[in-house]
Design a protein around this motif. Structure first.
Motif, mmCIF file in Angstrom:
data_model
loop_
_atom_site.group_PDB
_atom_site.id
_atom_site.type_symbol
_atom_site.label_atom_id
_atom_site.label_comp_id
_atom_site.label_asym_id
_atom_site.label_seq_id
_atom_site.Cartn_x
_atom_site.Cartn_y
_atom_site.Cartn_z
ATOM 1 N N ASN A 70 -0.903 -3.257 -0.945
ATOM 2 C CA ASN A 70 0.771 -2.287 -1.500
ATOM 3 C C ASN A 70 1.582 -2.771 -0.109
ATOM 4 O OD1 ASN A 70 0.032 -1.190 -4.102
ATOM 5 N ND2 ASN A 70 -0.075 1.206 -2.694
ATOM 6 N N TRP A 73 2.191 -6.628 -1.500
ATOM 7 C CA TRP A 73 2.111 -6.818 -2.666
ATOM 8 C C TRP A 73 4.325 -6.497 -2.592
ATOM 9 C CZ3 TRP A 73 0.770 -7.897 -7.689
ATOM 10 C CH2 TRP A 73 1.376 -7.850 -8.709
ATOM 11 N N LEU A 114 4.421 -0.594 -6.255
ATOM 12 C CA LEU A 114 3.159 -0.136 -4.866
ATOM 13 C C LEU A 114 2.167 -0.148 -5.951
ATOM 14 C CD1 LEU A 114 4.791 1.793 -2.595
ATOM 15 C CD2 LEU A 114 3.669 0.332 -2.278
#
Length: 132
Positions: A70, A73, A114
């Motif tokens: 996350n 990302w 997320l």
């Protein structure tokens, strides 16, 4: 009502949004190392096709790999996707009929920021909004 809102959403942006997420997912699968991000992109793409009547919840249990993924990302794609959703929501909220669509766009922000360790479930499912 959900059906009508989903059809309007699909016509006025949901289809293109989902196609963008699906394209990103395919690219992630081609690059092999980013396959977990590809699964996340496909999950978000399906949610972007038909958002009314569904909600995002955390998957149960600790997920240290998801936390690391996350962060990656968020830095690479998440912040830009969230900005795009906010700008699109502002544009949709200009008209009265667009206000529910703007709210749906805002609902997509947390999962676009997320996406790993999340699950998309029907809203009418018992305990849908509660982490298990």
């Amino acid at each position: 009502m959900r059906l009508i809102l989903n059809i309007i959403w699909l016509i006025f942006g949901g289809l293109w949004l989902a196609l963008g997420y699906f394209l990103a997912g395919i690219i992630c699968f081609v690059l092999i190392v980013t396959i977990p991000f590809g699964f996340a992109a496909f999950r978000i793409g399906v949610y972007a096709l038909w958002p009314f009547g569904y909600t995002v919840v955390d998957k149960p249990g600790p997920r240290p790999g998801a936390a690391i993924g996350n962060v990656i990302w968020l830095l690479v794609a998440g912040i830009w996707l969230a900005i795009g959703h906010v700008l699109t929501a502002i544009a949709m909220a200009i008209t009265i009929i667009g206000i529910p669509l703007a709210i749906a766009n805002i609902k997509l922000i947390p999962v676009s920021l997320l996406p790993l360790g999340k699950e998309i479930v029907p809203s009418d499912q018992p305990f849908a909004g509660v982490s298990r």
